[in-house]
Scaffold this motif. Structure first.
Motif, PDB file in Angstrom:
ATOM      1  N   SER A 100       0.945  -1.187   0.009  1.00 14.74           N
ATOM      2  CA  SER A 100       0.077  -0.041   0.059  1.00 14.74           C
ATOM      3  C   SER A 100       0.995   1.275  -0.130  1.00 14.74           C
ATOM      4  N   ILE A 181      -3.505   0.372  -3.262  1.00 12.13           N
ATOM      5  CA  ILE A 181      -3.273  -1.042  -2.772  1.00 12.13           C
ATOM      6  C   ILE A 181      -3.201  -2.028  -3.889  1.00 12.13           C
ATOM      7  N   LEU A 198      -7.925  -6.863   3.529  1.00 11.37           N
ATOM      8  CA  LEU A 198      -8.245  -5.361   3.105  1.00 11.37           C
ATOM      9  C   LEU A 198      -9.849  -5.231   3.216  1.00 11.37           C
TER      10      LEU A 198
END
Length: 205
Positions: A100, A181, A198
């Motif tokens: 990320s 991401i 996530l």
């Protein structure tokens, strides 16, 4: 346009160029329990799954440099990644990983956010094509903890025509920052673990 090149650099190196690096020191994040990561700028909480280790900072820097060279080779363009901040990056191995990044987004400088993402996806496809890598792509949208993400899915095929890896990329504009991401996986078990990390993460209102 420069913003697009930088985003492609970071996404592309996480999957293709990272796999070329066989000197990847990693440091353990967890032992007996999950460890939570928190970023105060965008108010993001996410748990690192058991069995995954933090990607070493030196590896990220090396991958960025490799990515710069790849973009320069394909587009004859010099880019600067100084404005990019690596947030949480962890991996089980070189094929199953989570990365990320964060970058300040200024619409006056960078243009429309959604058009910017579409251009990023197109250029990423072109880079894979230049590497003679066969892929299929699709786009999607997904809300996570109230945040709307623009998604880009890539299926990567090997010489025999079978899928050897998949990559899912998420991008969202949060509090004036572009959160990117990248999740890469080569099996269903790791796919489920990485995507669940996530999807169960939270963003403060």
């Amino acid at each position: 346009m420069k913003s697009n090149f930088i985003k492609i650099l970071l996404f592309f190196t996480c999957m293709v160029l990272a796999c070329r690096n066989d000197k990847k020191p990693v440091q353990a994040l967890v032992k007996d329990d999950e460890q939570q990561y928190y970023n105060a700028i965008i108010g993001w909480h996410i748990n690192v799954p058991l069995g995954y280790r933090q990607t070493h900072e030196n590896s990220l820097k090396l991958n960025d440099e490799n990515g710069k060279n790849a973009v320069k080779q394909n587009y004859n363009t010099e880019i600067n990644t100084d404005s990019i901040v690596h947030l949480l990056s962890f991996q089980k191995n070189q094929f199953n990983l989570f990365d990320s990044t964060l970058k300040k987004f200024d619409a006056k400088r960078d243009g429309d956010y959604f058009k910017n993402n579409a251009a990023t996806q197109k250029m990423l496809y072109d880079i894979y094509a230049a590497q003679k890598i066969k892929i299929d792509t699709s786009t999607f949208t997904q809300k996570i903890s109230g945040v709307a993400f623009q998604g880009f899915n890539i299926k990567i095929y090997g010489p025999n025509g079978s899928i050897v890896m998949q990559q899912q990329m998420y991008a969202a504009l949060i509090k004036g920052y572009d959160l990117g991401i990248n999740i890469s996986f080569n099996n269903e078990a790791d796919k489920d673990v990485l995507l669940n990390a996530l999807r169960t993460s939270t963003f403060e209102k």
